[in-house]
Design a protein around this motif. Structure first.
Motif, PDB file in Angstrom:
ATOM      1  N   LYS A 208     -82.507 -14.560  52.935  1.00 56.55           N
ATOM      2  CA  LYS A 208     -83.969 -14.583  52.814  1.00 56.55           C
ATOM      3  C   LYS A 208     -84.626 -13.443  53.591  1.00 56.55           C
ATOM      4  O   LYS A 208     -85.764 -13.069  53.311  1.00 56.55           O
ATOM      5  CB  LYS A 208     -84.522 -15.920  53.303  1.00 56.55           C
ATOM      6  N   ALA A 209     -83.902 -12.893  54.577  1.00 54.86           N
ATOM      7  CA  ALA A 209     -84.475 -11.836  55.413  1.00 54.86           C
ATOM      8  C   ALA A 209     -84.401 -10.465  54.752  1.00 54.86           C
ATOM      9  O   ALA A 209     -84.937  -9.492  55.288  1.00 54.86           O
ATOM     10  CB  ALA A 209     -83.771 -11.799  56.766  1.00 54.86           C
ATOM     11  N   GLY A 210     -83.706 -10.354  53.624  1.00 55.81           N
ATOM     12  CA  GLY A 210     -83.722  -9.107  52.860  1.00 55.81           C
ATOM     13  C   GLY A 210     -82.632  -8.118  53.182  1.00 55.81           C
ATOM     14  O   GLY A 210     -82.704  -6.964  52.752  1.00 55.81           O
ATOM     15  N   GLY A 211     -81.591  -8.531  53.913  1.00 54.01           N
ATOM     16  CA  GLY A 211     -80.513  -7.611  54.239  1.00 54.01           C
ATOM     17  C   GLY A 211     -79.406  -7.609  53.196  1.00 54.01           C
ATOM     18  O   GLY A 211     -79.433  -8.366  52.217  1.00 54.01           O
ATOM     19  N   THR A 212     -78.429  -6.730  53.389  1.00 52.27           N
ATOM     20  CA  THR A 212     -77.245  -6.691  52.529  1.00 52.27           C
ATOM     21  C   THR A 212     -76.012  -6.909  53.407  1.00 52.27           C
ATOM     22  O   THR A 212     -75.953  -6.407  54.530  1.00 52.27           O
ATOM     23  CB  THR A 212     -77.121  -5.351  51.787  1.00 52.27           C
TER      24      THR A 212
END
Length: 547
Positions: A208-212
């Motif tokens: 949900k935090a948008g990292g990979t």
């Protein structure tokens, strides 16, 4: 387990197969037995007693040699649990992908051999060196008399426990950059106590935090990818792109909390913002690494009198300035309760006076007044303070207290925070926040807007009840049992102390909860003594930083 990887479970019942044959602890014989691989004949005398230095050396060397060659079954044969050892050592090469292993033994102390492991972890064309230290102990096999490695998962890696696996693969969750309420990055290095919390936040909110995700060697704990606790990263082969996760924490208050708990063994503290319910700090100083601040379940001692006093006021039994006599003893259904040593009795005491002195007998005497029942304290805790229904959603695993309806002596014991009542610092910080504002705001560490979770709702307190509780806590901080710990703190301050007796322990658990302006905090130190002795200084330090 992602990507079809089958992990070897520590302590599992796996048969390690070599050349199509099952491999067990009694099937392997080697030079360890002094026969150059020919094994121990039936005619030989079975040895007894601790292994001697030569046996320790030969057994450990044979184990290390097989481990270095990736011969899991052979290495496992030199242990006293070949099935469990074989499973983990097989996974070491196949799932953890550790190769080029070199083991350097240190100087043995008795039957214990320290050693250093160096190897290379390789995955999808990416490689990183791995190095760590561990140790093993050689024991005498009970049935064979052989010298064998006493098998523990920690032999393979010191952080491994039963049920754990070692896995190298693409991360189960992308990395996160957790930041505090003002955008300051929170790291394990700066805030060691936050380590398990940050791991859990990453597992739950990484996507949900948008990292990979990156590629890591991790310890996967029992419970799989979805169960607690979260994976423990050991080595990063390829960094992922971190996403930013904003928390409610305050880096300054967290730092103060970390420093404060380090002064007392087995201690925990939580700070919250009463006007919002936001958690400002969570810190633990414990040998087991458990987040007792959020998940502990122990008796809170006299800090519970905040809720009991609210019940007495709400039901019209007494009021802050109403009667609450403090006799030397009080008997409830055949059980006699006493006060702390050297407390002077006071037949004319008010509730405020008995509260600030933490008189147990005053509260015991009042709980049989009409219209109170066995369920009254439970109802007060659940309906007014939001406790005890198992539905807090803080953002990480937490326990929201338990105040069961109790008859017999436990009805009295519950009223003073003993009996069947269970709490943790998160709960008691919330109790203080509710007491001084009159409104229950469920504590949370991550905004519910991130994942749409519903926070617990409760009715809160009547304005008059809240005003009386706040004033009694002010008196406790300035004239009562909290005075020494709270000395020197400016602003609007209040407190309540607690000492919880624990069966089988000579020293009570130390509890303390307090507020300063718009910060409420609670701490416990197991076997820390009186509330002001250990928990009090912790809370005061946190409140000082929170101002």
């Amino acid at each position: 387990m992602g990507k079809g990887v089958k992990a070897a479970v520590v302590g599992g019942v796996f048969a390690v197969m070599v050349g199509g044959a099952g491999y067990g602890v009694h099937n392997i014989v080697s030079a360890v037995n002094g026969g150059g691989g020919s094994g121990t004949s039936a005619a030989e005398t079975k040895k007894s007693g601790p292994p001697d230095q030569d046996e320790v050396r030969r057994t450990s060397e044979a184990f290390f040699a097989a481990w270095e060659k990736g011969q899991a079954a052979e290495a496992a044969s030199y242990t006293d649990n070949a099935q469990a050892a074989g499973a983990l050592l097989t996974g070491y090469g196949e799932e953890a992908r550790v190769g080029e292993v070199r083991i350097t033994p240190g100087t043995a102390t008795g039957t214990t051999v320290p050693f250093t492991v160096k190897g290379t972890v390789t995955y999808d064309g990416k490689s990183e060196p791995l190095s760590y230290r561990s140790e093993l102990t050689v024991v005498r096999g009970q049935t064979t008399g052989r010298a064998l490695v006493d098998w523990e998962p920690s032999v393979v890696h010191p952080d491994l426990k039963d049920g754990d696996t070692l896995v190298t693969e693409e991360s189960a969750a992308p990395p996160i950059e957790a930041v505090d309420r003002d955008g300051t990055v929170l790291t394990k290095e700066d805030h060691p106590s936050l380590g398990p919390v940050l791991d859990t936040l990453r597992e739950k909110y990484g996507e949900k935090a948008g990292g990979t995700p990156g590629v890591e060697l991790v310890i996967r704990h029992a419970g799989g990818t979805t169960g607690a606790p979260a994976d423990t990263p050991l080595l990063t082969l390829a960094k992922g792109k971190p996403g930013t996760l904003r928390t409610t924490l305050s880096a300054a208050v967290q730092s103060a909390a970390e420093k404060a708990v380090r002064g007392f063994a087995e201690s925990s503290v939580v700070a919250v913002k009463p006007s919002t319910g936001e958690v400002l700090a969570v810190a633990n100083h414990r040998a087991d690494g458990f987040n007792a601040a959020f998940q502990g379940q122990v008796a809170p001692g006299s800090t519970m009198k905040i809720i009991t006093a609210a019940m007495l006021i709400d039901h019209g039994v007494t009021s802050m300035n109403g009667p609450a006599p403090c006799p030397p003893t009080a008997t409830w259904q055949s059980q006699t309760f006493k006060n702390l040593t050297n407390m002077q009795p006071d037949d004319g005491a008010t509730l405020a006076n008995s509260f600030l002195r933490s008189c147990n007998t005053a509260f015991i005497k009042l709980i049989d007044e009409e219209p109170l029942t066995d369920a009254s304290l439970t109802q007060e805790a659940e309906e007014r303070f939001g406790l005890g229904r198992g539905d807090w959603k803080t953002g990480i695993a937490s326990f929201d207290g338990s105040v069961p309806a109790s008859g017999g002596p436990d009805r009295a014991a519950n009223a003073i925070g003993q009996g069947q009542v269970q709490m943790n610092p998160l709960n008691m910080a919330s109790v203080t926040a509710t007491a001084i504002t009159g409104t229950f705001r469920q504590p949370y560490l991550v905004s519910p807007e991130l994942d749409g979770r519903q926070l617990r709702q409760a009715g809160g307190l009547r304005a008059g009840t809240a005003a009386q509780l706040k004033q009694m806590m002010r008196l406790t901080a300035t004239q009562g049992t909290g005075r020494d710990a709270m000395a020197g703190l400016g602003g609007d301050i209040g407190a309540k102390t607690g000492s919880a007796e624990v069966d089988g322990k000579a020293t009570s658990d130390s509890w303390f909860t307090g507020f300063r302006d718009d910060v409420a905090a609670a701490a416990m130190a197991q076997q820390g003594g009186h509330g002001g002795d250990a928990a009090g200084p912790i809370v005061a330090a946190v409140l000082r930083a929170g101002g």
